[in-house]
Design an enzyme around this catalytic site. Structure first.
Site, PDB file in Angstrom:
ATOM      1  N   THR A   7      -0.263  10.824  -6.527  1.00  0.00           N
ATOM      2  CA  THR A   7       0.372  12.057  -6.986  1.00  0.00           C
ATOM      3  C   THR A   7      -0.293  13.254  -6.325  1.00  0.00           C
ATOM      4  O   THR A   7      -1.482  13.198  -6.000  1.00  0.00           O
ATOM      5  CB  THR A   7       0.283  12.216  -8.531  1.00  0.00           C
ATOM      6  OG1 THR A   7       0.944  13.423  -8.913  1.00  0.00           O
ATOM      7  CG2 THR A   7      -1.140  12.247  -9.031  1.00  0.00           C
ATOM      8  N   PRO A  10      -2.040  17.841  -9.944  1.00  0.00           N
ATOM      9  CA  PRO A  10      -3.299  17.701 -10.692  1.00  0.00           C
ATOM     10  C   PRO A  10      -3.096  17.671 -12.208  1.00  0.00           C
ATOM     11  O   PRO A  10      -3.899  17.067 -12.928  1.00  0.00           O
ATOM     12  CB  PRO A  10      -4.125  18.927 -10.285  1.00  0.00           C
ATOM     13  CG  PRO A  10      -3.211  19.823  -9.523  1.00  0.00           C
ATOM     14  CD  PRO A  10      -1.973  19.073  -9.159  1.00  0.00           C
ATOM     15  N   LYS A  12      -0.556  16.180 -13.833  1.00  0.00           N
ATOM     16  CA  LYS A  12      -0.228  14.786 -14.168  1.00  0.00           C
ATOM     17  C   LYS A  12      -1.495  13.938 -14.133  1.00  0.00           C
ATOM     18  O   LYS A  12      -1.713  13.090 -15.000  1.00  0.00           O
ATOM     19  CB  LYS A  12       0.730  14.206 -13.126  1.00  0.00           C
ATOM     20  CG  LYS A  12       2.158  14.658 -13.205  1.00  0.00           C
ATOM     21  CD  LYS A  12       2.953  13.861 -12.161  1.00  0.00           C
ATOM     22  CE  LYS A  12       4.393  14.243 -12.081  1.00  0.00           C
ATOM     23  NZ  LYS A  12       5.114  13.460 -11.053  1.00  0.00           N
ATOM     24  N   GLU A  36      10.337  10.504  -1.702  1.00  0.00           N
ATOM     25  CA  GLU A  36      11.100  10.459  -2.953  1.00  0.00           C
ATOM     26  C   GLU A  36      12.565  10.414  -2.568  1.00  0.00           C
ATOM     27  O   GLU A  36      13.118  11.386  -2.077  1.00  0.00           O
ATOM     28  CB  GLU A  36      10.787  11.676  -3.821  1.00  0.00           C
ATOM     29  CG  GLU A  36       9.409  11.580  -4.445  1.00  0.00           C
ATOM     30  CD  GLU A  36       9.178  12.557  -5.591  1.00  0.00           C
ATOM     31  OE1 GLU A  36      10.153  13.140  -6.102  1.00  0.00           O
ATOM     32  OE2 GLU A  36       8.009  12.725  -5.959  1.00  0.00           O
ATOM     33  N   ASP A  65       7.380   9.650 -11.936  1.00  0.00           N
ATOM     34  CA  ASP A  65       8.422  10.599 -11.585  1.00  0.00           C
ATOM     35  C   ASP A  65       8.973  11.130 -12.894  1.00  0.00           C
ATOM     36  O   ASP A  65       9.244  10.357 -13.822  1.00  0.00           O
ATOM     37  CB  ASP A  65       9.535   9.943 -10.749  1.00  0.00           C
ATOM     38  CG  ASP A  65      10.377  11.005 -10.048  1.00  0.00           C
ATOM     39  OD1 ASP A  65       9.791  11.940  -9.460  1.00  0.00           O
ATOM     40  OD2 ASP A  65      11.616  10.918 -10.092  1.00  0.00           O
ATOM     41  N   PHE A 141       1.230  22.445 -17.303  1.00  0.00           N
ATOM     42  CA  PHE A 141       1.700  22.775 -15.957  1.00  0.00           C
ATOM     43  C   PHE A 141       3.231  22.833 -15.980  1.00  0.00           C
ATOM     44  O   PHE A 141       3.869  22.545 -17.016  1.00  0.00           O
ATOM     45  CB  PHE A 141       1.205  21.737 -14.939  1.00  0.00           C
ATOM     46  CG  PHE A 141       1.756  20.355 -15.147  1.00  0.00           C
ATOM     47  CD1 PHE A 141       2.896  19.928 -14.475  1.00  0.00           C
ATOM     48  CD2 PHE A 141       1.147  19.475 -16.038  1.00  0.00           C
ATOM     49  CE1 PHE A 141       3.409  18.659 -14.691  1.00  0.00           C
ATOM     50  CE2 PHE A 141       1.654  18.199 -16.252  1.00  0.00           C
ATOM     51  CZ  PHE A 141       2.796  17.795 -15.576  1.00  0.00           C
ATOM     52  N   LYS A 164      -0.525  17.083 -26.574  1.00  0.00           N
ATOM     53  CA  LYS A 164       0.647  16.926 -25.709  1.00  0.00           C
ATOM     54  C   LYS A 164       0.850  15.445 -25.366  1.00  0.00           C
ATOM     55  O   LYS A 164       1.960  14.929 -25.462  1.00  0.00           O
ATOM     56  CB  LYS A 164       0.504  17.769 -24.429  1.00  0.00           C
ATOM     57  CG  LYS A 164       1.716  17.626 -23.510  1.00  0.00           C
ATOM     58  CD  LYS A 164       1.601  18.351 -22.176  1.00  0.00           C
ATOM     59  CE  LYS A 164       2.693  17.874 -21.214  1.00  0.00           C
ATOM     60  NZ  LYS A 164       2.559  18.360 -19.853  1.00  0.00           N
ATOM     61  N   HIS A 169       6.686  12.846 -22.965  1.00  0.00           N
ATOM     62  CA  HIS A 169       7.357  11.834 -22.147  1.00  0.00           C
ATOM     63  C   HIS A 169       6.322  11.018 -21.356  1.00  0.00           C
ATOM     64  O   HIS A 169       6.355   9.799 -21.336  1.00  0.00           O
ATOM     65  CB  HIS A 169       8.335  12.541 -21.196  1.00  0.00           C
ATOM     66  CG  HIS A 169       7.741  13.705 -20.452  1.00  0.00           C
ATOM     67  ND1 HIS A 169       7.037  14.717 -21.089  1.00  0.00           N
ATOM     68  CD2 HIS A 169       7.675  14.011 -19.129  1.00  0.00           C
ATOM     69  CE1 HIS A 169       6.606  15.573 -20.192  1.00  0.00           C
ATOM     70  NE2 HIS A 169       6.970  15.183 -18.989  1.00  0.00           N
ATOM     71  N   ARG A 170       5.365  11.722 -20.743  1.00  0.00           N
ATOM     72  CA  ARG A 170       4.343  11.035 -19.941  1.00  0.00           C
ATOM     73  C   ARG A 170       3.420  10.223 -20.824  1.00  0.00           C
ATOM     74  O   ARG A 170       3.068   9.079 -20.511  1.00  0.00           O
ATOM     75  CB  ARG A 170       3.537  12.076 -19.143  1.00  0.00           C
ATOM     76  CG  ARG A 170       2.418  11.466 -18.263  1.00  0.00           C
ATOM     77  CD  ARG A 170       1.942  12.458 -17.225  1.00  0.00           C
ATOM     78  NE  ARG A 170       3.065  12.900 -16.418  1.00  0.00           N
ATOM     79  CZ  ARG A 170       3.710  14.065 -16.606  1.00  0.00           C
ATOM     80  NH1 ARG A 170       3.308  14.914 -17.531  1.00  0.00           N
ATOM     81  NH2 ARG A 170       4.752  14.375 -15.872  1.00  0.00           N
TER      82      ARG A 170
HETATM   83  P1  ITT Z   1       4.137  14.022  -7.643  1.00  0.00           P
HETATM   84  O1  ITT Z   1       3.252  14.268  -6.471  1.00  0.00           O
HETATM   85  O2  ITT Z   1       3.534  13.117  -8.684  1.00  0.00           O
HETATM   86  O3  ITT Z   1       5.557  13.600  -7.269  1.00  0.00           O
HETATM   87  P2  ITT Z   1       5.478  16.426  -8.602  1.00  0.00           P
HETATM   88  O4  ITT Z   1       4.958  17.666  -9.261  1.00  0.00           O
HETATM   89  O5  ITT Z   1       6.251  16.588  -7.313  1.00  0.00           O
HETATM   90  O6  ITT Z   1       4.236  15.445  -8.398  1.00  0.00           O
HETATM   91  P3  ITT Z   1       7.830  15.091  -9.781  1.00  0.00           P
HETATM   92  O7  ITT Z   1       8.406  14.812  -8.436  1.00  0.00           O
HETATM   93  O8  ITT Z   1       7.792  13.998 -10.795  1.00  0.00           O
HETATM   94  O9  ITT Z   1       6.323  15.633  -9.670  1.00  0.00           O
HETATM   95  O10 ITT Z   1       8.585  16.333 -10.376  1.00  0.00           O
HETATM   96  C1  ITT Z   1       8.583  16.612 -11.704  1.00  0.00           C
HETATM   97  C2  ITT Z   1       8.586  18.110 -11.934  1.00  0.00           C
HETATM   98  O11 ITT Z   1       8.988  18.277 -13.316  1.00  0.00           O
HETATM   99  C3  ITT Z   1       7.186  18.686 -11.785  1.00  0.00           C
HETATM  100  O12 ITT Z   1       7.023  19.355 -10.598  1.00  0.00           O
HETATM  101  C4  ITT Z   1       7.081  19.637 -12.977  1.00  0.00           C
HETATM  102  O13 ITT Z   1       7.479  20.908 -12.543  1.00  0.00           O
HETATM  103  C5  ITT Z   1       8.077  19.091 -13.982  1.00  0.00           C
HETATM  104  N1  ITT Z   1       7.380  18.328 -15.015  1.00  0.00           N
HETATM  105  C6  ITT Z   1       7.207  16.977 -15.108  1.00  0.00           C
HETATM  106  N2  ITT Z   1       6.444  16.661 -16.158  1.00  0.00           N
HETATM  107  C7  ITT Z   1       6.136  17.831 -16.751  1.00  0.00           C
HETATM  108  C8  ITT Z   1       5.360  18.171 -17.872  1.00  0.00           C
HETATM  109  O14 ITT Z   1       4.712  17.249 -18.574  1.00  0.00           O
HETATM  110  N3  ITT Z   1       5.265  19.455 -18.176  1.00  0.00           N
HETATM  111  C9  ITT Z   1       5.890  20.398 -17.462  1.00  0.00           C
HETATM  112  N4  ITT Z   1       6.612  20.191 -16.387  1.00  0.00           N
HETATM  113  C10 ITT Z   1       6.743  18.891 -16.022  1.00  0.00           C
END
Ligand code: ITT
Length: 183
Positions: A7, A10, A12, A36, A65, A141, A164, A169-170
């Protein structure tokens, strides 16, 4: 056991490390941007991403994702959440929703794991709530400052990470993945 988490986010990484730590898993970041694919579901994106990463590394790897699905916007930004966050941000979403009464939204996460033999496990989790009218809170974030989970009066950005993770969801997706891996 050490597992790599591919990923670039940071936020996540911190959340997933906190979920796995009590179970004895040491989650380290793998900085390798997997493609992706353009797909309708998070599951397809994760499973194709894991296959690509396994071809390259042949070691246990996890990925996530996720996205925000807003009812009144027909599920937008959904699988485009990352791109929309980078381009429009929370402000852009609030603008799109200015005149909308239906504020229902759902965060979804697909957590995926591939083992050293290429065997894939996928787990999903979601969290229901509403999009509030202005940003609140400085934690978390992404869209956290505008999402208030059901039965809470704080946004995800106002909750501490542990709270949280319990309802997100996560948190739900990775708790399931962690317990399957523990077996
Ligand atoms: P990766 O490198 O893991 O792909 P990413 O930020 O690009 O990181 P995703 O492609 O899964 O992640 O996109 C999901 C987006 O949805 C992410 O950029 C966030 O803006 C939003 N998102 C996902 N989970 C969230 C959370 O727990 N809280 C707030 N926003 C979230």
């Amino acid at each position: 056991m050490k597992v790599l988490f591919a990923t670039g986010n940071p936020g996540k990484l911190r959340e997933v490390q906190a979920i796995f730590a009590p179970l004895g898993f040491d989650i380290e970041q793998l900085v390798d941007e997997y493609p992706e694919i353009q797909a309708d579901t998070l599951e397809e994106v994760v499973s194709e991403g894991l296959k690509w990463l396994w071809e390259r590394h042949k070691i246990p790897i996890i990925i996530d994702d996720s996205g925000l699905f807003i009812e009144a916007l027909a599920g937008f930004p959904g699988v485009y959440s990352a791109y929309v966050f980078k381009t429009l941000g929370c402000k852009g979403i609030l603008k799109q929703m200015e005149d909308l009464d239906n504020r229902r939204a759902e965060f979804r996460c697909c957590a995926g794991y591939v083992d050293a033999n290429g065997h894939i496990i996928l787990k999903t989790g979601n969290s229901q709530g509403i999009i509030i009218h202005e940003k609140r809170g400085s934690g978390g974030f992404g869209y956290d400052p505008i999402f208030m989970p059901d039965e809470f009066s704080q946004t995800f950005a106002e909750l501490d990470m542990e709270s949280k993770n319990q309802i997100s969801h996560r948190g739900r997706a990775f708790e399931e993945l962690a317990s399957t891996l523990k077996e």
